[in-house]
Design an enzyme around this catalytic site. Structure first.
Site, PDB file in Angstrom:
ATOM      1  CG  ASP A  11     -15.767 -10.355   1.130  1.00  0.00           C
ATOM      2  OD1 ASP A  11     -14.888  -9.488   1.292  1.00  0.00           O
ATOM      3  OD2 ASP A  11     -16.721 -10.209   0.369  1.00  0.00           O
ATOM      4  CG  MET A  12     -16.930 -15.569   4.510  1.00  0.00           C
ATOM      5  SD  MET A  12     -17.932 -14.535   5.578  1.00  0.00           S
ATOM      6  CE  MET A  12     -18.460 -15.706   6.793  1.00  0.00           C
TER       7      MET A  12
END
Length: 400
Positions: free
Chosen positions: A169-170
């Protein structure tokens, strides 16, 4: 001082993590980020927890500082039309709806490009907008699993382990920033906007640099190594009398300094440890021999010795310890904000230090719909128009 992205307007139609992380980074550098949330609760992260701070989740507060929130209902034609009106003065759009949803709403790239040819439109998805998995939903855990990361994270002979942070995600958020700013630079040169997309799967796969390189070169399938490095030894955590110390000796001079600092001078001349290839082949034995020495002193004692010897080393810190660390405090990585309902809150500071146009963290995460009226007034709606939108369910206001 001016902010680097001052005057850049972002319409953020994403939620949870990858998209909001992207828009937060842009907001920290001065972009005007309008977070467009759905009715009935807004971004799902608002309800993720515990912990909750008053009525807000800590997760939402962490990802949505420096933004304005408005609520538009895209199931209502008037909500779609309001979005199209906002697009006229926008520079960037971020969305993470499932493949095809924005197009069915009339808010796909081609629809909005017709309104604003210079728009930069970023789509974030689990697997990408093309290919056999395009319509699948995706989450960080799934991307970590399918990218190979979980196959070589952890220690040997244990169940699969994901990275301790939502790395897919990051990294998708970070790649989105990279893509958006690259497209924006191109727009400054050509005057043309463009469409771009980022997937969690590819964002995670992009981080398998050593493991993919090894497979391409030799066909070897990487497995978990604990804290050890795949290409260098010793480069890992070693036991001390009261915990662990992590050391980095990725080249011959560092290896020799480390061996001398640990009182293992005899290992330097040993045939099996004479070069990095040998130390990698005999990694388990080398670790055992080093730990015969490292377990005789505390972590703090070794850190002092290793620093004096010029060997890169560090402790393993938990959250309480890192936020009390003088380096982190000196670098301004703890941001304190006042939230209208949650009170005093803390955020992670900006990791990029621009010296002429520094990023700023000045505003807490917004309440749901806190800026709906403000944004619509700026877009040319009258108070009567806004009242009609609210009455129809196309918009929600939450003035404070």
């Amino acid at each position: 001082m001016p902010e680097a992205l001052e005057g850049v307007r972002v319409l953020d139609c994403s939620q949870i993590l990858a998209g909001p992380f992207c828009s937060m980074l842009l907001a920290d550098m001065g972009a005007d980020v309008i977070k467009i949330e759905k009715p009935n609760g807004g971004d799902d992260t608002r309800r993720m927890g515990p912990p909750f701070i008053d009525t807000e989740s800590a997760a939402f507060l962490a990802m949505n500082r420096n933004k304005r929130s408005m609520v538009l209902n895209f199931k209502e034609p008037a909500g779609v039309e309001a979005m199209k009106k906002l697009v006229k003065d926008a520079d960037i759009i971020i969305e993470n709806y499932r493949t095809g949803v924005m197009e069915r709403l009339g808010l796909g790239y081609e629809d909005l490009k017709a309104i604003n040819p210079g728009i930069i439109y970023c789509s974030v998805s689990g697997f990408g907008r093309t290919g056999p998995y395009a319509k699948r939903g995706g989450y960080d855990l799934i991307a970590q699993a399918m990218s190979g990361i979980m196959s070589f994270t952890g220690v040997p002979d244990t169940p699969p382990v994901k990275a301790g942070v939502p790395i897919a995600d990051m990294n998708a958020g970070m790649f989105s920033v990279y893509g958006i700013l690259t497209a924006y630079i191109n727009k400054l040169k050509t005057g043309k906007g463009q469409y771009l997309e980022v997937s969690l799967l590819e964002a995670a796969l992009a981080y398998t640099v050593w493991e993919s390189a090894g497979y391409f070169a030799t066909g070897e399938v990487a497995g978990p190594l604990g804290s050890s490095h795949r290409n260098s030894a010793p480069y890992q955590g070693l036991k001390t009398s009261d915990g662990y110390v992590v050391v980095g000796a990725p080249n011959q001079p560092n290896w020799e300094r480390l061996a001398n600092a640990f009182g293992c001078e005899d290992l330097i001349a040993r045939e099996e440890y004479k070069d990095n290839a040998g130390r990698l082949t005999n990694r388990a034995k080398l670790e055992s021999e080093l730990e015969e020495k490292t377990t005789l002193k505390t972590t703090d004692e070794w850190l002092e010795i290793l620093e004096a010897a010029g060997v890169p080393a560090g402790p393993i810190l938990n959250m309480e310890q890192i936020w009390a660390d003088p380096q982190i405090q000196d670098r301004g990585m703890e941001a304190v904000l006042e939230h209208p309902t949650a009170g005093t809150t803390k955020n992670i500071g900006t990791a990029v230090k621009l010296y002429d146009t520094p990023g700023r963290i000045t505003e807490p995460a917004p309440l749901l719909g806190q800026h709906t009226r403000e944004v619509l007034l700026d877009a040319g709606y009258s108070e009567e128009d806004i009242a009609a939108l609210v009455e129809s369910g196309a918009a929600v206001t939450n003035d404070i």
